[in-house]
Scaffold this motif. Sequence first.
Motif, PDB file in Angstrom:
ATOM      1  N   SER A 212     -11.942  91.823  19.106  1.00  0.00           N
ATOM      2  CA  SER A 212     -11.557  92.907  18.212  1.00  0.00           C
ATOM      3  C   SER A 212     -10.033  92.933  18.071  1.00  0.00           C
ATOM      4  N   ILE A 213      -9.543  92.824  16.834  1.00  0.00           N
ATOM      5  CA  ILE A 213      -8.107  92.760  16.564  1.00  0.00           C
ATOM      6  C   ILE A 213      -7.733  93.879  15.597  1.00  0.00           C
TER       7      ILE A 213
ATOM      8  N   ALA B 230      -5.247  97.484   9.629  1.00  0.00           N
ATOM      9  CA  ALA B 230      -6.239  96.431   9.386  1.00  0.00           C
ATOM     10  C   ALA B 230      -6.938  96.076  10.687  1.00  0.00           C
ATOM     11  N   GLN B 231      -8.193  95.724  10.551  1.00  0.00           N
ATOM     12  CA  GLN B 231      -8.978  95.337  11.724  1.00  0.00           C
ATOM     13  C   GLN B 231      -9.787  94.100  11.378  1.00  0.00           C
ATOM     14  N   ARG B 232      -9.886  93.198  12.355  1.00  0.00           N
ATOM     15  CA  ARG B 232     -10.705  91.985  12.221  1.00  0.00           C
ATOM     16  C   ARG B 232     -11.553  91.846  13.472  1.00  0.00           C
TER      17      ARG B 232
ATOM     18  N   VAL C 175      -5.411  93.704  20.783  1.00  0.00           N
ATOM     19  CA  VAL C 175      -6.540  92.784  20.908  1.00  0.00           C
ATOM     20  C   VAL C 175      -7.397  93.261  22.078  1.00  0.00           C
ATOM     21  N   ASN C 176      -8.651  93.594  21.771  1.00  0.00           N
ATOM     22  CA  ASN C 176      -9.579  94.104  22.783  1.00  0.00           C
ATOM     23  C   ASN C 176      -8.973  95.245  23.601  1.00  0.00           C
TER      24      ASN C 176
ATOM     25  N   GLN D 277     -10.835  81.135  26.175  1.00  0.00           N
ATOM     26  CA  GLN D 277     -10.407  80.273  25.082  1.00  0.00           C
ATOM     27  C   GLN D 277      -9.098  80.820  24.522  1.00  0.00           C
ATOM     28  N   ALA D 278      -8.173  79.934  24.168  1.00  0.00           N
ATOM     29  CA  ALA D 278      -6.880  80.351  23.614  1.00  0.00           C
ATOM     30  C   ALA D 278      -7.050  80.749  22.154  1.00  0.00           C
ATOM     31  N   VAL D 279      -6.419  81.873  21.787  1.00  0.00           N
ATOM     32  CA  VAL D 279      -6.451  82.361  20.414  1.00  0.00           C
ATOM     33  C   VAL D 279      -5.027  82.711  20.001  1.00  0.00           C
TER      34      VAL D 279
END
Length: 123
Positions: A62-63, A73-75, A42-43, A27-29
């Motif tokens: 994981s970002i 910062a992490q999301r 990212v990952n 999936q595109a992000v």
Amino acid sequence: MKKSFLIPLTIAIVSTTACSAFRPSTQAVNVTCTPDSSVLTVNGQRYKSPTQIEVPRNRDLSIQCNKKGYHPAQRTIGHHFNGTGALDAAGTLLLLLPGIGLFTPGAWSLDQTDVHVQLFEEQ
């Protein structure tokens, strides 16, 4: 059974089975870090911000964003069972074949596809 009945029945079974299996596995992000020139990971892979990447739709994302002089910062973006997967689950009650789609990435979607991470200056 008559042959004339078998053709529509076969078409009906094939067209309603395992729809999730025919969806893309990725999936595109879109990911953006602010301020500009932040290091975006990212990952585990590095990218320039902003970026659009293809990631597996059946795994959490994981970002991390970092920049000197700013707090890192992490999301984490989760994933959920999507509508196509739900249709395959419902179809499994009638026929067993749609159940195949439940074991494919197409039965899942990421919770968010446009991600913005804001960094804040250290004091």
